[in-house]
Design an enzyme around this catalytic site. Structure first.
Site, mmCIF file in Angstrom:
data_model
loop_
_atom_site.group_PDB
_atom_site.id
_atom_site.type_symbol
_atom_site.label_atom_id
_atom_site.label_comp_id
_atom_site.label_asym_id
_atom_site.label_seq_id
_atom_site.Cartn_x
_atom_site.Cartn_y
_atom_site.Cartn_z
ATOM 1 N N ASN A 72 -24.745 -14.640 -127.413
ATOM 2 C CA ASN A 72 -24.561 -15.831 -126.587
ATOM 3 C C ASN A 72 -23.091 -16.099 -126.249
ATOM 4 O OD1 ASN A 72 -25.399 -18.687 -125.621
ATOM 5 N ND2 ASN A 72 -23.898 -19.122 -127.226
ATOM 6 N N SER B 120 -27.513 -14.489 -117.047
ATOM 7 C CA SER B 120 -27.438 -15.597 -116.090
ATOM 8 C C SER B 120 -28.085 -15.151 -114.792
ATOM 9 C CB SER B 120 -25.975 -15.975 -115.830
ATOM 10 O OG SER B 120 -25.866 -16.845 -114.715
ATOM 11 N N TYR C 137 -17.639 -12.769 -113.967
ATOM 12 C CA TYR C 137 -18.741 -13.353 -114.745
ATOM 13 C C TYR C 137 -20.074 -12.702 -114.371
ATOM 14 C CZ TYR C 137 -21.666 -17.073 -116.790
ATOM 15 O OH TYR C 137 -22.584 -17.782 -117.532
ATOM 16 N N LYS D 68 -22.615 -10.482 -116.755
ATOM 17 C CA LYS D 68 -24.003 -10.884 -117.004
ATOM 18 C C LYS D 68 -24.994 -9.825 -116.517
ATOM 19 C CE LYS D 68 -23.025 -14.777 -118.986
ATOM 20 N NZ LYS D 68 -23.327 -14.985 -120.417
#
Length: 248
Positions: free
Chosen positions: A91, A143, A156, A160
């Protein structure tokens, strides 16, 4: 009997936010919790106490998930303290947003290291333990932007998307050993970070979601509990989008 009775989970980056909610939900289902964060400060100690209140064993570990050697050491400590490692939730994550033309190498490297390399570090460390146990569930927190991308978040989104491909690859490698690997792709979730957004921005986001609302951290924790439990014993190599239908 509780869904995760007697099992032990590692949840990285869980002193607060979604990670904390997952750890609390797991604890409510009888799971012992080892959680990590960069530092275990007063906030981390409070999280430790909240989890332990469910009557399970809990310990927070100060560890840099992006550091390979530190991760190996932390997992060794967790194995010694808890005896087994049945569930891993990757996480830990950060954002350093910016358009590609303005993005620095440091912004790119930092996000890839914390979001993606950390998952490699922890999976690499726990797999020998899970393989000896002939069981385990690995959950990567991805995500929806890892599925469809997002302008201004190329670092990002790439990290992901990598977590999704990593889960699918691990699922193929170790499925025969009784180990499952899946990814969760949250959409617009109501957290302290999203609450800081202007009201009009939040309203615009919700209008794009078929369920017309942001998700709750509990929504993510519920799916994470399903994937950690024997209820999902025949589910591996999947990415479950928890986004209210935003990204069909």
């Amino acid at each position: 009997m509780k869904l995760l009775e007697g099992k032990t989970a590692i949840v990285t980056g869980a002193a607060r936010g979604i990670g904390k909610e997952i750890a609390l939900k797991y604890a409510s289902e009888g799971c012992n919790i080892a959680f990590t964060d960069l530092v275990i400060d007063e906030n981390g100690k409070k999280t430790e106490e909240e989890i332990a209140a469910y009557g399970v064993k809990c310990k927070g570990y100060a560890s840099n998930a992006a550091d390979f050697a530190a991760t190996e050491k932390t997992v060794e400590e967790i194995k010694a303290d808890f005896g087994s490692i049945d569930i891993l939730v990757n996480n830990a994550g950060i954002t350093k947003d910016g358009l590609m033309l303005r993005m620095t190498e440091q912004q790119w490297d930092a996000v890839i290291a914390v979001n993606l390399k950390s998952a490699f570090n922890y999976i690499h460390a726990v797999l020998p333990i899970m393989m000896r146990q002939k069981s385990g569930s690995i959950i990567n927190m991805a995500s929806v932007v890892g599925v469809h991308g997002n302008a201004g978040q190329s670092n990002y989104a790439a990290s992901k998307a990598g977590l999704i491909a990593l889960a699918k690859s691990i699922a193929q490698e170790v499925g025969s050993r009784g180990i499952r690997a899946n990814a969760i792709a949250p959409g617009f979730i109501e957290t302290a970070m999203t609450e800081a957004l202007p009201a009009e921005v939040r309203k615009e986001w919700c209008q794009k979601i078929p369920l017309r609302r942001g998700g709750k951290v509990e929504d993510i924790a519920n799916v994470a509990t399903f994937l950690a439990s024997d209820m999902s014993g025949y589910v591996t190599g999947q990415v479950i989008q928890v986004d209210g239908g935003m990204n069909m």
